[in-house]
Design a protein around this motif. Structure first.
Motif, short mmCIF file in Angstrom:
data_model
loop_
_atom_site.label_atom_id
_atom_site.label_comp_id
_atom_site.label_asym_id
_atom_site.label_seq_id
_atom_site.Cartn_x
_atom_site.Cartn_y
_atom_site.Cartn_z
N GLY A 57 0.79 -1.23 0.00
CA GLY A 57 0.00 0.00 0.00
C GLY A 57 0.82 1.29 0.00
N ALA A 58 2.13 1.15 -0.11
CA ALA A 58 2.99 2.34 -0.10
C ALA A 58 2.73 3.21 -1.33
CB ALA A 58 4.46 1.94 -0.06
N THR A 59 2.80 4.53 -1.13
CA THR A 59 2.64 5.50 -2.20
C THR A 59 3.92 6.34 -2.25
OG1 THR A 59 0.28 5.67 -1.75
CG2 THR A 59 1.26 7.45 -3.02
N GLN A 60 4.46 6.47 -3.44
CA GLN A 60 5.70 7.24 -3.60
C GLN A 60 5.56 8.17 -4.79
OE1 GLN A 60 9.26 4.94 -2.98
NE2 GLN A 60 10.33 6.10 -4.57
N ASP A 61 5.94 9.44 -4.61
CA ASP A 61 5.84 10.41 -5.71
C ASP A 61 6.64 11.65 -5.32
OD1 ASP A 61 5.09 11.53 -8.12
OD2 ASP A 61 2.94 11.36 -7.76
N ARG A 62 6.40 12.74 -6.02
CA ARG A 62 7.07 14.00 -5.71
C ARG A 62 6.12 15.16 -5.95
NH1 ARG A 62 10.79 15.86 -10.63
NH2 ARG A 62 9.39 15.24 -12.29
N LEU A 63 6.38 16.24 -5.24
CA LEU A 63 5.65 17.50 -5.43
C LEU A 63 6.61 18.51 -6.03
CD1 LEU A 63 3.95 17.81 -1.91
CD2 LEU A 63 2.87 17.07 -4.04
N LEU A 64 6.14 19.27 -7.01
CA LEU A 64 6.91 20.37 -7.59
C LEU A 64 6.22 21.66 -7.19
CD1 LEU A 64 7.56 18.84 -11.13
CD2 LEU A 64 9.11 18.88 -9.17
N VAL A 65 6.96 22.55 -6.52
CA VAL A 65 6.37 23.76 -5.96
C VAL A 65 7.10 24.98 -6.53
CG1 VAL A 65 5.65 24.94 -3.87
CG2 VAL A 65 5.92 22.46 -3.85
N GLU A 66 6.38 25.80 -7.25
CA GLU A 66 6.94 27.03 -7.84
C GLU A 66 7.05 28.12 -6.77
OE1 GLU A 66 7.70 27.37 -11.17
OE2 GLU A 66 7.04 25.33 -11.62
N GLN A 67 7.88 29.13 -7.04
CA GLN A 67 7.99 30.28 -6.14
C GLN A 67 6.61 30.89 -5.92
OE1 GLN A 67 10.73 33.19 -7.65
NE2 GLN A 67 12.52 31.96 -7.19
N GLY A 68 6.28 31.16 -4.65
CA GLY A 68 5.01 31.78 -4.31
C GLY A 68 3.82 30.85 -4.36
#
Length: 156
Positions: A57-68
């Protein structure tokens, strides 16, 4: 040479020395590298396990966060929220909050950056960005994550 001529000669010599010294300071100061700008984007990689002791059940990913901007991910037992502030009254930085399933904050991390990017370009051993590898447990679940400057987003 009388005393007056001697003082004028020393004064002229001192002015020449100071002029050369001032020019040297301008040249050396002009060679300094400007500070590296803040990264355009922060990347946070995460893994959530509903049962901390099992891969099922593990979930693996990434978040990309722009300035502001802010970005988040929600799981059965926790949520991850990342905010990248630039030009705010409290400064530039990254705020990471992990909340429980009822929305209560379990952990919060702040990474302040001045006007230059040095802090956000730090890489801890193991490739875990400027945060290092962080882990939060709640009700048997586990969330691990780390954040780093996304250099791929900085190509002109």
């Amino acid at each position: 040479m009388d005393d007056g001529e001697l003082r004028r000669a020393r004064g002229a010599h001192l002015r020449r020395v100071l002029t050369w010294a001032g020019a040297a300071v301008v040249v050396v100061g002009g060679c300094a590298q400007p500070p590296e700008p803040l990264p355009a984007q922060i990347e946070c990689t995460y893994q959530f396990r509903p049962d901390a002791d099992r891969d099922a059940g593990a979930t693996q990913d990434r978040l990309l966060v722009e300035q502001g901007e802010s970005a988040g991910a929600e799981f059965d037992a926790m949520a991850l929220q990342v905010t990248y502030t630039v030009g705010q009254p409290d400064g530039n930085g990254v705020r990471v909050v992990v909340s429980g399933d009822a929305g209560e904050p379990l952990s919060e991390y702040r990474y302040q950056a001045g006007t230059a990017a040095q802090t956000l370009h730090t890489e801890f051993a193991g490739g875990h960005g400027f945060t290092g590898l962080l882990t939060t447990y709640d009700d048997g679940a586990r969330l691990q994550f780390w954040c780093s400057a996304n250099r791929a987003a900085e190509t002109p």
